[in-house]
Design a protein around this motif. Structure first.
Motif, PDB file in Angstrom:
ATOM      1  N   VAL A 296      -5.377 -83.827  53.487  1.00  0.00           N
ATOM      2  CA  VAL A 296      -5.638 -83.172  52.789  1.00  0.00           C
ATOM      3  C   VAL A 296      -6.270 -81.887  53.161  1.00  0.00           C
ATOM      4  CG1 VAL A 296      -6.670 -82.837  50.477  1.00  0.00           C
ATOM      5  CG2 VAL A 296      -5.527 -84.929  50.927  1.00  0.00           C
ATOM      6  N   VAL A 297      -7.335 -82.108  53.944  1.00  0.00           N
ATOM      7  CA  VAL A 297      -8.007 -81.030  54.464  1.00  0.00           C
ATOM      8  C   VAL A 297      -7.470 -80.026  55.460  1.00  0.00           C
ATOM      9  CG1 VAL A 297     -10.267 -80.297  55.435  1.00  0.00           C
ATOM     10  CG2 VAL A 297     -10.193 -82.337  54.235  1.00  0.00           C
ATOM     11  N   ARG A 298      -6.616 -81.023  56.376  1.00  0.00           N
ATOM     12  CA  ARG A 298      -5.757 -79.906  56.973  1.00  0.00           C
ATOM     13  C   ARG A 298      -4.680 -78.891  56.320  1.00  0.00           C
ATOM     14  NH1 ARG A 298      -3.354 -83.652  59.423  1.00  0.00           N
ATOM     15  NH2 ARG A 298      -3.970 -83.690  61.672  1.00  0.00           N
ATOM     16  N   ASN A 299      -4.347 -79.522  55.454  1.00  0.00           N
ATOM     17  CA  ASN A 299      -3.153 -78.646  54.439  1.00  0.00           C
ATOM     18  C   ASN A 299      -3.822 -77.309  53.638  1.00  0.00           C
ATOM     19  OD1 ASN A 299      -1.096 -80.136  55.167  1.00  0.00           O
ATOM     20  ND2 ASN A 299      -1.169 -81.571  53.461  1.00  0.00           N
ATOM     21  N   VAL A 300      -5.063 -77.781  53.323  1.00  0.00           N
ATOM     22  CA  VAL A 300      -5.751 -76.867  52.553  1.00  0.00           C
ATOM     23  C   VAL A 300      -6.322 -75.682  53.439  1.00  0.00           C
ATOM     24  CG1 VAL A 300      -7.867 -76.153  51.573  1.00  0.00           C
ATOM     25  CG2 VAL A 300      -6.551 -78.367  50.681  1.00  0.00           C
ATOM     26  N   ALA A 301      -6.852 -76.132  54.774  1.00  0.00           N
ATOM     27  CA  ALA A 301      -7.177 -75.277  55.824  1.00  0.00           C
ATOM     28  C   ALA A 301      -6.037 -74.485  56.202  1.00  0.00           C
ATOM     29  CB  ALA A 301      -7.665 -76.108  57.138  1.00  0.00           C
ATOM     30  N   LEU A 302      -4.938 -74.921  56.493  1.00  0.00           N
ATOM     31  CA  LEU A 302      -3.720 -74.212  56.886  1.00  0.00           C
ATOM     32  C   LEU A 302      -3.180 -73.082  55.993  1.00  0.00           C
ATOM     33  CD1 LEU A 302      -1.550 -77.053  58.597  1.00  0.00           C
ATOM     34  CD2 LEU A 302      -2.775 -75.040  59.920  1.00  0.00           C
ATOM     35  N   ARG A 303      -3.440 -73.340  54.594  1.00  0.00           N
ATOM     36  CA  ARG A 303      -2.947 -72.339  53.403  1.00  0.00           C
ATOM     37  C   ARG A 303      -4.066 -71.043  53.653  1.00  0.00           C
ATOM     38  NH1 ARG A 303      -2.707 -76.598  49.543  1.00  0.00           N
ATOM     39  NH2 ARG A 303      -4.783 -75.876  48.637  1.00  0.00           N
ATOM     40  N   HIS A 304      -5.308 -71.433  53.781  1.00  0.00           N
ATOM     41  CA  HIS A 304      -6.272 -70.312  54.071  1.00  0.00           C
ATOM     42  C   HIS A 304      -5.859 -69.577  55.407  1.00  0.00           C
ATOM     43  CE1 HIS A 304      -9.165 -70.876  50.947  1.00  0.00           C
ATOM     44  NE2 HIS A 304      -8.655 -71.928  50.601  1.00  0.00           N
ATOM     45  N   GLU A 305      -5.891 -70.133  56.392  1.00  0.00           N
ATOM     46  CA  GLU A 305      -5.249 -69.555  57.775  1.00  0.00           C
ATOM     47  C   GLU A 305      -3.993 -68.769  57.508  1.00  0.00           C
ATOM     48  OE1 GLU A 305      -5.192 -72.769  60.310  1.00  0.00           O
ATOM     49  OE2 GLU A 305      -7.398 -73.224  60.131  1.00  0.00           O
ATOM     50  N   GLY A 306      -3.156 -69.143  56.778  1.00  0.00           N
ATOM     51  CA  GLY A 306      -1.898 -68.526  56.451  1.00  0.00           C
ATOM     52  C   GLY A 306      -2.235 -67.042  55.775  1.00  0.00           C
ATOM     53  N   ARG A 307      -3.179 -67.159  54.624  1.00  0.00           N
ATOM     54  CA  ARG A 307      -3.813 -65.939  54.246  1.00  0.00           C
ATOM     55  C   ARG A 307      -4.140 -64.949  55.100  1.00  0.00           C
ATOM     56  NH1 ARG A 307      -6.206 -69.610  49.347  1.00  0.00           N
ATOM     57  NH2 ARG A 307      -4.348 -70.438  48.413  1.00  0.00           N
ATOM     58  N   VAL A 308      -4.899 -65.629  55.935  1.00  0.00           N
ATOM     59  CA  VAL A 308      -5.526 -64.605  56.796  1.00  0.00           C
ATOM     60  C   VAL A 308      -4.637 -63.817  57.877  1.00  0.00           C
ATOM     61  CG1 VAL A 308      -7.306 -64.364  58.795  1.00  0.00           C
ATOM     62  CG2 VAL A 308      -7.961 -65.571  56.609  1.00  0.00           C
ATOM     63  N   ARG A 309      -3.649 -64.506  58.316  1.00  0.00           N
ATOM     64  CA  ARG A 309      -2.534 -64.196  59.033  1.00  0.00           C
ATOM     65  C   ARG A 309      -1.697 -63.193  58.442  1.00  0.00           C
ATOM     66  NH1 ARG A 309      -2.202 -69.464  60.595  1.00  0.00           N
ATOM     67  NH2 ARG A 309      -0.492 -70.009  59.505  1.00  0.00           N
ATOM     68  N   LEU A 310      -1.452 -63.426  56.937  1.00  0.00           N
ATOM     69  CA  LEU A 310      -0.898 -62.326  56.132  1.00  0.00           C
ATOM     70  C   LEU A 310      -1.528 -61.222  56.144  1.00  0.00           C
ATOM     71  CD1 LEU A 310       0.975 -64.369  53.530  1.00  0.00           C
ATOM     72  CD2 LEU A 310       2.102 -63.255  55.384  1.00  0.00           C
ATOM     73  N   GLN A 311      -2.822 -61.020  55.761  1.00  0.00           N
ATOM     74  CA  GLN A 311      -3.766 -60.278  55.510  1.00  0.00           C
ATOM     75  C   GLN A 311      -3.851 -59.288  56.868  1.00  0.00           C
ATOM     76  OE1 GLN A 311      -7.247 -62.131  53.938  1.00  0.00           O
ATOM     77  NE2 GLN A 311      -6.264 -62.220  51.918  1.00  0.00           N
ATOM     78  N   ARG A 312      -3.788 -59.815  57.895  1.00  0.00           N
ATOM     79  CA  ARG A 312      -4.389 -59.274  59.224  1.00  0.00           C
ATOM     80  C   ARG A 312      -3.120 -58.856  59.964  1.00  0.00           C
ATOM     81  NH1 ARG A 312      -9.711 -60.004  61.733  1.00  0.00           N
ATOM     82  NH2 ARG A 312     -11.090 -60.383  60.327  1.00  0.00           N
TER      83      ARG A 312
END
Length: 226
Positions: free
Chosen positions: A87-103
């Motif tokens: 569960v934590v992994r999936n939530v972390a990956l979502r946040h990392e994906g947003r950073v990748r999109l933003q940057r």
């Protein structure tokens, strides 16, 4: 026993049903563990500043209707650590994906398993928290029983506390109590048997499976706490 000290599966199932006190207990028990793990994962990432928000997202994912805790299988009690890590992994990956999109590039420190060498996995830390909950309940119950049985039983509870919480050798405990070390060793063996009996009884109330399966799980829990 307060809500935070409630037994693991009672707490998990209560949180899944929407019990607010059990949800508070669940969050209190695992927030610090998840926080330290995310900080390790993102120690060189801009996401480090968002750890508290991510923890709240993890709990929302667990508690929402039809969310993660709705799908926990109590018969797989030895797999809750990997389940919650997922569960934590999936939530972390979502946040990392947003950073990748933003940057428009890969976020720093975005690989899940890049933790400092020797750090235990989140799954193992969660399993340890589950083990602690049951062991603490057993210790509390042993103390209650000893209070009814008299001085000798109370002394054996104190002996376990001095040996395991204060890490005192038997010879030092014997000297402190002005008793023969052989007598204290004998009492220690009896105290361990009494604790094991209560631990098995407490674990059987909260874990599925045969008596042999519960005994194996108790042995695994004690290994985790060493």
């Amino acid at each position: 026993m307060n809500d935070v000290d409630s037994t693991s599966w009672e707490m998990i199932e209560g949180a899944a049903r929407g019990d607010s006190s059990q949800r508070d207990a669940f969050a209190a028990r695992y927030a610090a563990t998840i926080c330290s793990w995310l900080k390790s994962r993102w120690r060189q990432s801009p996401l480090l500043a968002s750890v508290e928000d991510v923890i709240q997202d993890v709990f929302l994912e667990c508690f929402k209707r039809g969310g993660a805790l709705w799908h926990v299988d109590r018969t797989s009690y030895d797999r809750f650590g990997p389940f919650l890590q997922g569960v934590v992994r999936n939530v972390a990956l979502r946040h990392e994906g947003r950073v990748r999109l933003q940057r428009g590039r890969q976020a720093d420190g975005s690989v899940l398993d890049e933790q400092p060498t020797g750090d235990p996995s989140l799954s193992k830390l969660i399993d340890r928290e589950l083990a602690l909950a049951i062991v603490r309940e057993a210790a509390d119950e042993l103390a209650v029983r000893a209070s009814r049985k008299g001085r000798g039983a109370r002394r054996r509870v104190d002996l376990l506390r001095l040996r395991f919480q204060e890490d005192l050798p038997i010879r030092d405990i014997a000297a402190r109590w002005n008793l023969d070390a052989r007598f204290v060793h004998h009492d220690y063996a009896k105290a361990r048997l009494e604790f094991r009996h209560v631990l098995l009884m407490v674990a059987a109330r909260h874990l599925p499976g045969s008596s042999e399966q519960v005994a194996r799980e108790c042995a695994r829990m004690l290994d985790l706490l060493e």
